[in-house]
Scaffold this motif. Sequence first.
Motif, PDB file in Angstrom:
ATOM      1  N   UNK A  83       0.865  -1.180   0.000  1.00 17.58           N
ATOM      2  CA  UNK A  83       0.000   0.000   0.000  1.00 17.58           C
ATOM      3  C   UNK A  83       0.903   1.232   0.000  1.00 17.58           C
ATOM      4  N   UNK A  84       0.663   2.105  -0.956  1.00 20.51           N
ATOM      5  CA  UNK A  84       1.412   3.362  -1.067  1.00 20.51           C
ATOM      6  C   UNK A  84       2.926   3.116  -1.098  1.00 20.51           C
ATOM      7  N   UNK A  85       3.327   2.055  -1.795  1.00 17.46           N
ATOM      8  CA  UNK A  85       4.745   1.769  -1.951  1.00 17.46           C
ATOM      9  C   UNK A  85       5.404   1.094  -0.771  1.00 17.46           C
ATOM     10  N   UNK A  86       4.639   0.782   0.269  1.00 13.71           N
ATOM     11  CA  UNK A  86       5.208   0.136   1.457  1.00 13.71           C
ATOM     12  C   UNK A  86       4.607  -1.253   1.620  1.00 13.71           C
ATOM     13  N   UNK A  87       5.407  -2.182   2.101  1.00 15.98           N
ATOM     14  CA  UNK A  87       4.933  -3.529   2.385  1.00 15.98           C
ATOM     15  C   UNK A  87       4.472  -3.594   3.835  1.00 15.98           C
ATOM     16  N   UNK A  88       3.257  -4.089   4.024  1.00 15.82           N
ATOM     17  CA  UNK A  88       2.679  -4.245   5.358  1.00 15.82           C
ATOM     18  C   UNK A  88       2.524  -5.738   5.641  1.00 15.82           C
ATOM     19  N   UNK A  89       2.864  -6.146   6.856  1.00 23.62           N
ATOM     20  CA  UNK A  89       2.791  -7.553   7.250  1.00 23.62           C
ATOM     21  C   UNK A  89       1.692  -7.737   8.289  1.00 23.62           C
ATOM     22  N   UNK A  90       0.965  -8.846   8.167  1.00 24.49           N
ATOM     23  CA  UNK A  90      -0.114  -9.149   9.105  1.00 24.49           C
ATOM     24  C   UNK A  90      -0.022 -10.610   9.539  1.00 24.49           C
ATOM     25  N   UNK A  91      -0.599 -10.913  10.681  1.00 26.08           N
ATOM     26  CA  UNK A  91      -0.821 -12.284  11.101  1.00 26.08           C
ATOM     27  C   UNK A  91      -2.322 -12.436  11.289  1.00 26.08           C
ATOM     28  N   UNK A  92      -2.934 -13.249  10.436  1.00 30.19           N
ATOM     29  CA  UNK A  92      -4.375 -13.454  10.483  1.00 30.19           C
ATOM     30  C   UNK A  92      -4.707 -14.631  11.391  1.00 30.19           C
ATOM     31  N   UNK A  93      -5.808 -14.500  12.129  1.00 31.60           N
ATOM     32  CA  UNK A  93      -6.316 -15.576  12.972  1.00 31.60           C
ATOM     33  C   UNK A  93      -7.554 -16.134  12.279  1.00 31.60           C
ATOM     34  N   UNK A  94      -7.434 -17.327  11.694  1.00 25.68           N
ATOM     35  CA  UNK A  94      -8.509 -17.964  10.943  1.00 25.68           C
ATOM     36  C   UNK A  94      -9.249 -18.923  11.878  1.00 25.68           C
ATOM     37  N   UNK A  95     -10.533 -18.680  12.092  1.00 24.47           N
ATOM     38  CA  UNK A  95     -11.321 -19.468  13.045  1.00 24.47           C
ATOM     39  C   UNK A  95     -11.660 -20.838  12.462  1.00 24.47           C
ATOM     40  N   UNK A  96     -11.372 -21.880  13.241  1.00 21.94           N
ATOM     41  CA  UNK A  96     -11.765 -23.247  12.900  1.00 21.94           C
ATOM     42  C   UNK A  96     -12.809 -23.780  13.880  1.00 21.94           C
ATOM     43  N   UNK A  97     -12.789 -23.287  15.134  1.00 17.92           N
ATOM     44  CA  UNK A  97     -13.737 -23.703  16.163  1.00 17.92           C
ATOM     45  C   UNK A  97     -14.324 -22.458  16.818  1.00 17.92           C
ATOM     46  N   UNK A  98     -15.654 -22.452  17.008  1.00 19.69           N
ATOM     47  CA  UNK A  98     -16.325 -21.315  17.637  1.00 19.69           C
ATOM     48  C   UNK A  98     -17.421 -21.848  18.534  1.00 19.69           C
ATOM     49  N   UNK A  99     -17.474 -21.391  19.779  1.00 19.14           N
ATOM     50  CA  UNK A  99     -18.536 -21.784  20.681  1.00 19.14           C
ATOM     51  C   UNK A  99     -18.881 -20.665  21.647  1.00 19.14           C
ATOM     52  N   UNK A 100     -20.157 -20.523  21.933  1.00 12.51           N
ATOM     53  CA  UNK A 100     -20.626 -19.543  22.914  1.00 12.51           C
ATOM     54  C   UNK A 100     -20.649 -20.232  24.273  1.00 12.51           C
ATOM     55  N   UNK A 101     -19.906 -19.684  25.230  1.00 14.72           N
ATOM     56  CA  UNK A 101     -19.821 -20.241  26.570  1.00 14.72           C
ATOM     57  C   UNK A 101     -20.869 -19.660  27.502  1.00 14.72           C
ATOM     58  N   UNK A 102     -21.167 -18.370  27.356  1.00 11.07           N
ATOM     59  CA  UNK A 102     -22.168 -17.710  28.194  1.00 11.07           C
ATOM     60  C   UNK A 102     -22.711 -16.509  27.431  1.00 11.07           C
ATOM     61  N   UNK A 103     -24.024 -16.329  27.503  1.00  7.58           N
ATOM     62  CA  UNK A 103     -24.653 -15.200  26.829  1.00  7.58           C
ATOM     63  C   UNK A 103     -24.307 -13.901  27.553  1.00  7.58           C
ATOM     64  N   UNK A 104     -24.446 -12.805  26.854  1.00  9.43           N
ATOM     65  CA  UNK A 104     -24.197 -11.481  27.416  1.00  9.43           C
ATOM     66  C   UNK A 104     -24.940 -11.331  28.746  1.00  9.43           C
ATOM     67  N   UNK A 105     -24.247 -10.806  29.728  1.00  7.88           N
ATOM     68  CA  UNK A 105     -24.865 -10.570  31.025  1.00  7.88           C
ATOM     69  C   UNK A 105     -24.783 -11.753  31.977  1.00  7.88           C
TER      70      UNK A 105
END
Length: 108
Positions: A83-105
């Motif tokens: 971007x704009x002549x500069x190289x930017x590096x990222x580390x992405x977190x790709x979700x394989x497992x998702x679970x709701x442990x407790x609802x809001x509140x």
Amino acid sequence: MINFAKFEIIGRIGEIDARPKVTLLSVCANYRRKGDDNEWQEDSHWNRVSVFSEGQRKHIADRAQVGDLVRIAGRLKDNSYERDGATHYTTDRIVEEFGILAAKGMPG
């Protein structure tokens, strides 16, 4: 032998950003550390994760809400872009497992 890079987060959802092909979640994990005064303090850290699985995206859209306590696990992927002549590096977190442990509140 298989080599891998994995992550696991237990925290509360702070933001849900559903896009056409990916759902992005911000999840806050809290750590405890001793401060300068030698007292224990909460140290919050925001983690941004990417959900690509259609089934998980539908589950999040139907059931998850900001404030829910969740467990998320997946793989790490390093990327870069120009971007704009500069190289930017990222580390992405790709979700394989998702679970709701407790609802809001609910305690958790």
